[in-house]
Design a protein around this motif. Structure first.
Motif, PDB file in Angstrom:
ATOM      1  N   SER A 102     123.420  20.396 -22.363  1.00 23.74           N
ATOM      2  CA  SER A 102     124.219  21.570 -22.022  1.00 23.74           C
ATOM      3  C   SER A 102     123.842  22.047 -20.620  1.00 23.74           C
ATOM      4  CB  SER A 102     124.008  22.691 -23.041  1.00 23.74           C
ATOM      5  OG  SER A 102     124.705  22.410 -24.240  1.00 23.74           O
ATOM      6  N   LEU A 103     124.822  22.575 -19.892  1.00 29.44           N
ATOM      7  CA  LEU A 103     124.635  22.916 -18.485  1.00 29.44           C
ATOM      8  C   LEU A 103     124.836  24.404 -18.243  1.00 29.44           C
ATOM      9  CD1 LEU A 103     126.753  19.963 -17.019  1.00 29.44           C
ATOM     10  CD2 LEU A 103     124.269  20.028 -17.343  1.00 29.44           C
ATOM     11  N   VAL A 104     123.975  24.983 -17.424  1.00 27.99           N
ATOM     12  CA  VAL A 104     124.072  26.394 -17.049  1.00 27.99           C
ATOM     13  C   VAL A 104     123.990  26.503 -15.527  1.00 27.99           C
ATOM     14  CG1 VAL A 104     123.058  28.696 -17.239  1.00 27.99           C
ATOM     15  CG2 VAL A 104     123.000  27.152 -19.207  1.00 27.99           C
ATOM     16  N   PHE A 105     124.998  27.125 -14.937  1.00 27.92           N
ATOM     17  CA  PHE A 105     124.998  27.416 -13.504  1.00 27.92           C
ATOM     18  C   PHE A 105     124.955  28.932 -13.324  1.00 27.92           C
ATOM     19  CE2 PHE A 105     127.112  23.380 -13.986  1.00 27.92           C
ATOM     20  CZ  PHE A 105     126.779  22.628 -12.865  1.00 27.92           C
TER      21      PHE A 105
ATOM     22  N   SER B 230     128.920  38.157 -15.771  1.00 23.84           N
ATOM     23  CA  SER B 230     129.959  37.587 -16.626  1.00 23.84           C
ATOM     24  C   SER B 230     129.645  36.122 -16.895  1.00 23.84           C
ATOM     25  CB  SER B 230     131.337  37.703 -15.966  1.00 23.84           C
ATOM     26  OG  SER B 230     131.727  39.051 -15.823  1.00 23.84           O
ATOM     27  N   VAL B 231     130.226  35.602 -17.954  1.00 20.70           N
ATOM     28  CA  VAL B 231     130.038  34.201 -18.332  1.00 20.70           C
ATOM     29  C   VAL B 231     131.400  33.532 -18.466  1.00 20.70           C
ATOM     30  CG1 VAL B 231     129.241  32.608 -20.128  1.00 20.70           C
ATOM     31  CG2 VAL B 231     127.858  34.611 -19.539  1.00 20.70           C
ATOM     32  N   LEU B 232     131.587  32.399 -17.798  1.00 21.78           N
ATOM     33  CA  LEU B 232     132.727  31.527 -18.028  1.00 21.78           C
ATOM     34  C   LEU B 232     132.213  30.354 -18.855  1.00 21.78           C
ATOM     35  CD1 LEU B 232     134.434  31.578 -14.507  1.00 21.78           C
ATOM     36  CD2 LEU B 232     134.905  33.005 -16.509  1.00 21.78           C
ATOM     37  N   LEU B 233     132.750  30.215 -20.037  1.00 23.76           N
ATOM     38  CA  LEU B 233     132.196  29.317 -21.054  1.00 23.76           C
ATOM     39  C   LEU B 233     133.207  28.233 -21.414  1.00 23.76           C
ATOM     40  CD1 LEU B 233     129.948  28.773 -23.204  1.00 23.76           C
ATOM     41  CD2 LEU B 233     131.086  30.468 -24.647  1.00 23.76           C
ATOM     42  N   ALA B 234     132.729  27.014 -21.563  1.00 20.13           N
ATOM     43  CA  ALA B 234     133.567  25.907 -22.011  1.00 20.13           C
ATOM     44  C   ALA B 234     132.647  24.818 -22.552  1.00 20.13           C
ATOM     45  CB  ALA B 234     134.426  25.370 -20.864  1.00 20.13           C
ATOM     46  N   HIS B 235     133.233  23.773 -23.113  1.00 18.07           N
ATOM     47  CA  HIS B 235     132.407  22.651 -23.592  1.00 18.07           C
ATOM     48  C   HIS B 235     133.035  21.341 -23.146  1.00 18.07           C
ATOM     49  CE1 HIS B 235     135.058  21.278 -26.956  1.00 18.07           C
ATOM     50  NE2 HIS B 235     135.413  22.537 -27.012  1.00 18.07           N
TER      51      HIS B 235
ATOM     52  N   GLY C 187     123.889  23.596 -28.443  1.00 16.73           N
ATOM     53  CA  GLY C 187     123.768  23.818 -27.011  1.00 16.73           C
ATOM     54  C   GLY C 187     124.078  25.250 -26.634  1.00 16.73           C
ATOM     55  N   ALA C 188     125.187  25.763 -27.131  1.00 12.19           N
ATOM     56  CA  ALA C 188     125.562  27.148 -26.831  1.00 12.19           C
ATOM     57  C   ALA C 188     124.547  28.123 -27.399  1.00 12.19           C
ATOM     58  CB  ALA C 188     126.951  27.443 -27.393  1.00 12.19           C
ATOM     59  N   SER C 189     124.074  27.862 -28.605  1.00  9.50           N
ATOM     60  CA  SER C 189     123.077  28.746 -29.207  1.00  9.50           C
ATOM     61  C   SER C 189     121.810  28.789 -28.368  1.00  9.50           C
ATOM     62  CB  SER C 189     122.766  28.269 -30.633  1.00  9.50           C
ATOM     63  OG  SER C 189     121.824  29.113 -31.251  1.00  9.50           O
ATOM     64  N   ALA C 190     121.377  27.617 -27.855  1.00  8.42           N
ATOM     65  CA  ALA C 190     120.174  27.569 -27.024  1.00  8.42           C
ATOM     66  C   ALA C 190     120.398  28.262 -25.678  1.00  8.42           C
ATOM     67  CB  ALA C 190     119.756  26.114 -26.804  1.00  8.42           C
ATOM     68  N   ILE C 191     121.602  28.169 -25.143  1.00  6.55           N
ATOM     69  CA  ILE C 191     121.913  28.881 -23.902  1.00  6.55           C
ATOM     70  C   ILE C 191     121.787  30.386 -24.113  1.00  6.55           C
ATOM     71  CG2 ILE C 191     123.764  29.480 -22.294  1.00  6.55           C
ATOM     72  CD1 ILE C 191     124.756  26.586 -22.562  1.00  6.55           C
ATOM     73  N   VAL C 192     122.297  30.867 -25.242  1.00 12.45           N
ATOM     74  CA  VAL C 192     122.194  32.302 -25.546  1.00 12.45           C
ATOM     75  C   VAL C 192     120.733  32.705 -25.696  1.00 12.45           C
ATOM     76  CG1 VAL C 192     122.753  34.087 -27.236  1.00 12.45           C
ATOM     77  CG2 VAL C 192     124.500  32.438 -26.552  1.00 12.45           C
ATOM     78  N   ASP C 193     119.936  31.871 -26.365  1.00 16.58           N
ATOM     79  CA  ASP C 193     118.491  32.156 -26.475  1.00 16.58           C
ATOM     80  C   ASP C 193     117.873  32.324 -25.095  1.00 16.58           C
ATOM     81  OD1 ASP C 193     118.637  31.954 -29.230  1.00 16.58           O
ATOM     82  OD2 ASP C 193     117.922  29.874 -29.287  1.00 16.58           O
ATOM     83  N   LEU C 194     118.245  31.428 -24.187  1.00 13.99           N
ATOM     84  CA  LEU C 194     117.710  31.453 -22.830  1.00 13.99           C
ATOM     85  C   LEU C 194     118.111  32.733 -22.101  1.00 13.99           C
ATOM     86  CD1 LEU C 194     116.304  29.781 -20.495  1.00 13.99           C
ATOM     87  CD2 LEU C 194     118.621  29.037 -19.890  1.00 13.99           C
ATOM     88  N   LEU C 195     119.385  33.070 -22.162  1.00 14.53           N
ATOM     89  CA  LEU C 195     119.870  34.275 -21.474  1.00 14.53           C
ATOM     90  C   LEU C 195     119.280  35.537 -22.097  1.00 14.53           C
ATOM     91  CD1 LEU C 195     123.637  33.348 -20.927  1.00 14.53           C
ATOM     92  CD2 LEU C 195     121.729  33.110 -19.332  1.00 14.53           C
TER      93      LEU C 195
ATOM     94  N   CYS D  89     128.687  28.200 -18.175  1.00 17.21           N
ATOM     95  CA  CYS D  89     127.939  27.599 -19.293  1.00 17.21           C
ATOM     96  C   CYS D  89     128.816  26.557 -19.978  1.00 17.21           C
ATOM     97  CB  CYS D  89     127.518  28.677 -20.292  1.00 17.21           C
ATOM     98  SG  CYS D  89     126.482  29.976 -19.585  1.00 17.21           S
ATOM     99  N   PHE D  90     128.348  25.322 -20.010  1.00 18.30           N
ATOM    100  CA  PHE D  90     129.107  24.216 -20.565  1.00 18.30           C
ATOM    101  C   PHE D  90     128.312  23.552 -21.690  1.00 18.30           C
ATOM    102  CE2 PHE D  90     130.507  24.011 -15.916  1.00 18.30           C
ATOM    103  CZ  PHE D  90     131.571  24.890 -16.131  1.00 18.30           C
TER     104      PHE D  90
END
Length: 443
Positions: A59-62, A73-78, A154-162, A143-144
C-alpha cells in the motif's frame, strides 16, 4: 497531447494484472511491485516532491505538504483488482485496448472503473498541479490500498499509521457513487450520488453435518436437501425495508426535480413514506438494496463422489447490513427465517455499517461545489453505498468520509464492475482528472 498521455498511462497500468486473492500466497506480488515501479516512471514529480512511504509492503501513502497541516484531506483509491478469467471478454481483460471514436471512445480492461481509473486520475491531477507550481493550502494525503478487494488490511494499516501521527482529515474521498442518469426515470438531469455511509459487509456460513451413506438409499431429508430448504426459507424472508434519513434526503432531492404525482410523493417523503417504500422496493433491485439489508448465496460446497451422500454441506451467505441495523440484528433475522437448529450458522467475516458523514459543513460544501462546477447541471445528492470500500477504515479518524467516483457511468457500464468487459469512456476518465485537479486546487 497531455490528454493522450493520460490515456496511455492508464492503458499501461491496466496491463499490469494486480489481482488480489483471498489467499495471499496465491497472489502474484511481483505484479504489485511492478505497478509501483511504473508509477515512479510515469509520475516523477509526485515521487520527487511528495513524501512517499510503503505500508504493509504494497500500500502506498504520499504526503503533499501544504501551507498548513491543521485540516488535511485524503484522496483514497485502490490499485488491486478482482480476477478476470479471459473467457467471454470482447477484448482481453489486461490489454488496455481502445475502441471507438469521439465521444464513444472507450478504454477496456479490468480496473478501468474499479479502481485504477481513480488512482491514475488522482496522480494525473496531482502531477499537473505540481508542474504548475501549486502549493495546497492544507496537507493532502494520497492513499492507495493494495487489497481492498479482499481484506482491506492495507487501508486499515494506513489508518493506524495516520492515527499514530495525530492526522485527523477533515475530508476523505474514496470510490463510490458516480455520475448517473438512469436510476430514476422521472428525473432527466444527471445525478452525482455521493456515498455518505456504507452498509456493513459480513459473510455467514450455513453448515449441515449429517450421516452420509450410499446414494442408493437416501434418507427422507439428506444434508443437501436440509441446506437447500434453509436457503429457500432465507431467500423467501427478505429483510424489512426502511427509509433512513439519508434515503429520505435522496428522495427529497429527486422530488425537487421530478414533476407530477411522483414529484409530490418524493418531496413530501416525511409523510408519504408508507406508500413510497413498497413502490421503490418493487421498482428495481438497485433501489430495493438501498432500503434494506440484503442477503445473497454466493458459494455452495459439499459431496465427494457422485454416488455418496455428503456428510457436510455448506453455503456462504454474503450480507450487506443497512445503516439502521447491525450484525446482531442480522443474525437474529437469519436464525428466525431458517428456523432449523440443525443448520449451524457461523460468522466468517463480521462487518458493521459505517457511521454517516454530514451533508453540511466545510467538507461537504467543498465536495458539492466542485462537483457542480465540474459537471454543470448535475444534481448532487447523498446516498448510502451498498458495497464495502477502504473508506470504512477511515471513519476512525474522520467524520467527513465520502464515496464518489468522478466518472459518468451508464447502467451498462456499471454492470461490468466485477464482471466481464469492464470499460470506461475516455471522456469520463478525462473529466475525472479535471475534477480532481479542481478539488485539489480548493483544498
Amino acid at each position: 497531447m497531455k490528454s493522450a498521455l493520460a490515456v496511455e498511462h492508464l492503458q499501461e497500468l491496466v496491463r499490469i494484472p494486480t489481482v488480489s486473492r483471498e489467499d495471499a500466497d496465491a497472489t502474484e506480488w511481483t505484479e504489485f511491485t511492478r505497478f509501483a515501479l511504473a508509477l515512479r516512471k510515469l509520475y516523477p514529480l509526485c515521487h520527487s516532491r511528495l513524501e512517499r512511504e510503503t505500508v504493509l509492503d504494497y500500500s502506498l501513502v504520499f504526503r503533499w505538504r501544504g501551507r498548513s497541516s491543521a485540516e488535511p484531506s485524503v484522496l483514497l483509491a485502490h490499485y488491486d483488482v478482482v480476477a478476470a478469467p479471459p473467457e467471454g471478454w470482447k477484448r482481453p481483460p489486461f490489454a488496455g485496448e481502445l475502441s471507438g471514436k469521439g465521444d464513444e471512445r472507450l478504454i477496456w480492461g479490468r480496473g478501468t472503473l474499479d479502481n485504477k481509473g481513480s488512482v491514475v486520475a488522482i496522480l494525473e491531477a496531482v502531477e499537473s498541479q505540481l508542474e504548475a507550481g501549486l502549493v495546497p493550502a492544507q496537507d493532502i494525503y494520497l492513499c492507495f490500498g493494495h487489497d481492498e478487494e479482499t481484506h482491506g488490511t492495507g487501508a486499515s494499516a494506513i489508518v493506524d499509521l495516520l492515527e499514530r501521527r495525530g492526522v485527523k482529515p477533515v475530508m476523505v474521498l474514496d470510490e463510490g457513487g458516480a455520475i448517473v442518469d438512469d436510476v430514476f426515470d422521472q428525473v432527466e438531469a444527471p445525478m452525482a450520488v455521493v456515498g455518505v455511509a456504507e452498509k456493513g459487509a459480513a459473510t455467514l456460513r450455513l453448515t449441515v453435518d449429517q450421516s452420509g451413506g450410499h446414494a442408493s438409499t437416501p434418507p427422507r431429508t439428506p444434508a443437501a436437501v436440509r441446506l437447500a430448504h434453509a436457503i429457500i426459507r432465507l431467500n423467501s424472508s427478505p429483510f424489512p425495508a426502511h427509509l433512513t434519513p439519508t434515503g429520505a434526503d435522496l428522495l427529497r432531492t429527486l422530488g425537487e426535480h421530478a414533476g407530477g404525482f411522483t414529484g409530490f410523493l418524493l418531496r413530501n417523503v416525511s409523510w408519504t413514506r408508507p406508500v413510497l417504500v413498497p413502490i421503490l422496493v418493487r421498482r428495481s433491485d438497485e433501489l430495493a438494496a438501498m432500503l434494506r439489508t440484503t442477503q445473497a448465496v454466493t458459494m455452495l460446497e459439499g459431496g465427494h463422489a457422485t454416488n455418496a451422500l455428503p456428510e457436510r454441506v455448506t453455503a456462504i451467505i454474503n450480507v450487506r447490513i443497512a445503516v439502521n441495523s447491525s450484525l446482531e440484528a442480522t443474525l437474529k433475522h437469519v436464525n428466525r427465517a431458517i428456523g432449523d437448529k440443525r443448520v449451524r450458522i457461523t460468522v466468517e467475516s463480521p462487518g458493521e455499517p459505517s457511521s454517516v458523514s454530514p451533508t453540511a459543513g466545510l467538507a461537504w460544501g467543498l465536495l458539492r461545489s466542485t462537483i457542480e462546477k465540474s459537471f454543470p447541471g448535475t444534481i448532487v445528492t447523498p446516498y448510502v453505498q451498498n458495497g464495502a470500500t477502504d473508506s470504512r477504515h477511515f471513519t476512525r479518524i474522520s467524520r467527513g468520509v465520502y464515496r464518489f467516483t468522478p466518472f459518468a457511468m451508464a447502467r451498462e457500464v456499471r454492470d461490468t464492475l466485477h464482471a466481464r468487459n469492464e470499460r470506461m469512456l475516455v471522456s469520463s476518465y478525462l473529466d475525472g482528472i479535471d475534477f480532481y485537479r479542481a478539488l485539489i486546487a480548493s483544498l
